[in-house]
Design a protein around this motif. Sequence first.
Motif, mmCIF file in Angstrom:
data_model
loop_
_atom_site.group_PDB
_atom_site.id
_atom_site.type_symbol
_atom_site.label_atom_id
_atom_site.label_comp_id
_atom_site.label_asym_id
_atom_site.label_seq_id
_atom_site.Cartn_x
_atom_site.Cartn_y
_atom_site.Cartn_z
ATOM 1 N N THR A 1 0.829 -1.189 0.000
ATOM 2 C CA THR A 1 0.000 0.000 0.000
ATOM 3 C C THR A 1 0.869 1.245 0.000
ATOM 4 N N MET A 2 0.450 2.247 -0.766
ATOM 5 C CA MET A 2 1.188 3.503 -0.868
ATOM 6 C C MET A 2 0.648 4.558 0.087
ATOM 7 N N ASP A 3 -0.346 4.212 0.896
ATOM 8 C CA ASP A 3 -0.958 5.180 1.818
ATOM 9 C C ASP A 3 0.058 5.696 2.833
ATOM 10 N N ASN A 4 0.157 7.024 2.917
ATOM 11 C CA ASN A 4 1.017 7.695 3.917
ATOM 12 C C ASN A 4 2.464 7.219 3.856
ATOM 13 N N ILE A 5 2.930 6.884 2.678
ATOM 14 C CA ILE A 5 4.295 6.384 2.547
ATOM 15 C C ILE A 5 5.284 7.546 2.554
ATOM 16 N N THR A 6 6.443 7.347 3.145
ATOM 17 C CA THR A 6 7.521 8.334 3.154
ATOM 18 C C THR A 6 8.815 7.642 2.728
ATOM 19 N N ASN A 7 9.880 8.421 2.621
ATOM 20 C CA ASN A 7 11.171 7.836 2.232
ATOM 21 C C ASN A 7 11.694 6.853 3.275
ATOM 22 N N ASP A 8 11.231 6.984 4.522
ATOM 23 C CA ASP A 8 11.714 6.111 5.600
ATOM 24 C C ASP A 8 10.803 4.916 5.862
ATOM 25 N N THR A 9 9.702 4.810 5.132
ATOM 26 C CA THR A 9 8.764 3.723 5.374
ATOM 27 C C THR A 9 9.376 2.385 4.973
ATOM 28 N N CYS A 10 9.252 1.397 5.854
ATOM 29 C CA CYS A 10 9.702 0.040 5.543
ATOM 30 C C CYS A 10 8.572 -0.655 4.791
ATOM 31 N N THR A 11 8.682 -0.699 3.475
ATOM 32 C CA THR A 11 7.586 -1.225 2.661
ATOM 33 C C THR A 11 7.438 -2.739 2.791
ATOM 34 N N ALA A 12 8.475 -3.431 3.236
ATOM 35 C CA ALA A 12 8.362 -4.883 3.430
ATOM 36 C C ALA A 12 7.375 -5.212 4.539
ATOM 37 N N GLU A 13 7.131 -4.254 5.420
ATOM 38 C CA GLU A 13 6.220 -4.486 6.543
ATOM 39 C C GLU A 13 4.771 -4.156 6.211
ATOM 40 N N ARG A 14 4.506 -3.803 4.940
ATOM 41 C CA ARG A 14 3.138 -3.443 4.554
ATOM 42 C C ARG A 14 2.728 -4.063 3.228
ATOM 43 N N ILE A 15 3.289 -5.234 2.920
ATOM 44 C CA ILE A 15 2.942 -5.868 1.650
ATOM 45 C C ILE A 15 1.519 -6.415 1.687
ATOM 46 N N TYR A 16 0.944 -6.552 0.495
ATOM 47 C CA TYR A 16 -0.343 -7.213 0.372
ATOM 48 C C TYR A 16 -0.122 -8.731 0.534
ATOM 49 N N PRO A 17 -1.167 -9.481 0.864
ATOM 50 C CA PRO A 17 -1.005 -10.946 0.936
ATOM 51 C C PRO A 17 -0.373 -11.478 -0.346
ATOM 52 N N PRO A 18 0.704 -12.241 -0.241
ATOM 53 C CA PRO A 18 1.449 -12.678 -1.433
ATOM 54 C C PRO A 18 0.608 -13.494 -2.404
ATOM 55 N N GLU A 19 0.770 -13.182 -3.703
ATOM 56 C CA GLU A 19 0.107 -13.928 -4.770
ATOM 57 C C GLU A 19 1.104 -14.805 -5.523
ATOM 58 N N TYR A 20 2.396 -14.550 -5.299
ATOM 59 C CA TYR A 20 3.436 -15.317 -5.967
ATOM 60 C C TYR A 20 4.688 -15.261 -5.094
ATOM 61 N N PRO A 21 5.678 -16.118 -5.344
ATOM 62 C CA PRO A 21 6.810 -16.260 -4.426
ATOM 63 C C PRO A 21 7.997 -15.345 -4.678
ATOM 64 N N TYR A 22 7.849 -14.346 -5.558
ATOM 65 C CA TYR A 22 9.018 -13.583 -5.990
ATOM 66 C C TYR A 22 9.320 -12.389 -5.095
ATOM 67 N N LEU A 23 10.615 -12.140 -4.918
ATOM 68 C CA LEU A 23 11.085 -10.972 -4.180
ATOM 69 C C LEU A 23 11.793 -10.036 -5.144
ATOM 70 N N GLU A 24 11.604 -8.757 -4.956
ATOM 71 C CA GLU A 24 12.143 -7.746 -5.866
ATOM 72 C C GLU A 24 13.640 -7.837 -6.036
ATOM 73 N N ASN A 25 14.094 -7.444 -7.228
ATOM 74 C CA ASN A 25 15.534 -7.342 -7.509
ATOM 75 C C ASN A 25 16.282 -8.665 -7.396
ATOM 76 N N THR A 26 15.599 -9.748 -7.691
ATOM 77 C CA THR A 26 16.253 -11.059 -7.694
ATOM 78 C C THR A 26 16.214 -11.634 -9.110
ATOM 79 N N ILE A 27 17.083 -12.600 -9.367
ATOM 80 C CA ILE A 27 17.120 -13.247 -10.678
ATOM 81 C C ILE A 27 15.764 -13.865 -11.008
ATOM 82 N N SER A 28 15.168 -14.536 -10.016
ATOM 83 C CA SER A 28 13.885 -15.206 -10.261
ATOM 84 C C SER A 28 12.774 -14.199 -10.549
#
Length: 325
Positions: A51-78
Amino acid sequence: MNRKKKYRRKVAAVLAILILFIAVNNSNLFVQPSGEAPLLLAHRGLAQTFTMDNITNDTCTAERIYPPEYPYLENTISSMKAAFKAGADIVEFDVHLTKDGQFAVFHDWTLGCRTNVNGTTKDYTMAELKKVDIGYGYTADQGQTYPFRGKGVGMMPSLTEVLDHFPNSSFLINVKSSDSEEGRLLASFLSRLTKKQQSQLAVYGGDEPIDALKKEMPDMRVMSKASIKQCLLPYVAVGWTGYMPNSCKDSQLHIPEKIAPWLWGWPQKFVNRMKNADTRVIVVAGNGSEFSSGFDSAEDLKRLPSDYSGGIWTNRIDRIAPVYQ
């Protein structure tokens, strides 16, 4: 009095002709449709969104992900492989220097949000970063569960690994720092690639590293906030004539959708002018306050002109690519 009337009529006639010229010269009515589908740029590959609500440069976005739909993590080969398989033309990823002078592919300024260690990539060698769990901090339920914990060990790639794994693919590389030395070091790295691989890459980031890289590699397509201003300000001033400022050549432009309609010739004539200047146009969602905002659903795409054939920034290539396929 008659002279004044004649003068006014002449001025009015000149203004009318000028207005007509501007309208016709920047109209898309006579532009032949390109017949090409838009270029699709997958931000961070196919990754977990949040969610992008009230996001700032210091927000830890990993702590606000939507329920996963697939197993991929950003910036990885997979995640990159999945993005290209889904239909991405270009994949964007982020780089940071390591303690041993390599470039690690990782998004955040610091490691504490997503991983099981603290500090920055500069505190570790690339070999040490391979032992880090990059899936450690992801949660969709305020910390009750961590679905990727323990699954991200060894998954942080180096820039060398990415380019070796995808030798024929196109990438947009984001230099996250504002250090000009990183620009020079990245230029040194990229200059060792083949001309073909170099042509498949573009680099963007802070003004200082991008300026330094461009000086070392004049033919590399680059973008920064400074380069966007250097192009668009003179284009707004004289672009209505069809003249293309030199500062708009051999570059890349990320244009917020709210600003795009105010540009001379938008959409297709503008895109064609930039294409003729070897400059790639990527439209991002919103007004430019958050350049990570993308077109992430079929409903979002309805906001774009039907004849748009430039690039589209998306965080959900899995949803966007099927619309054009």
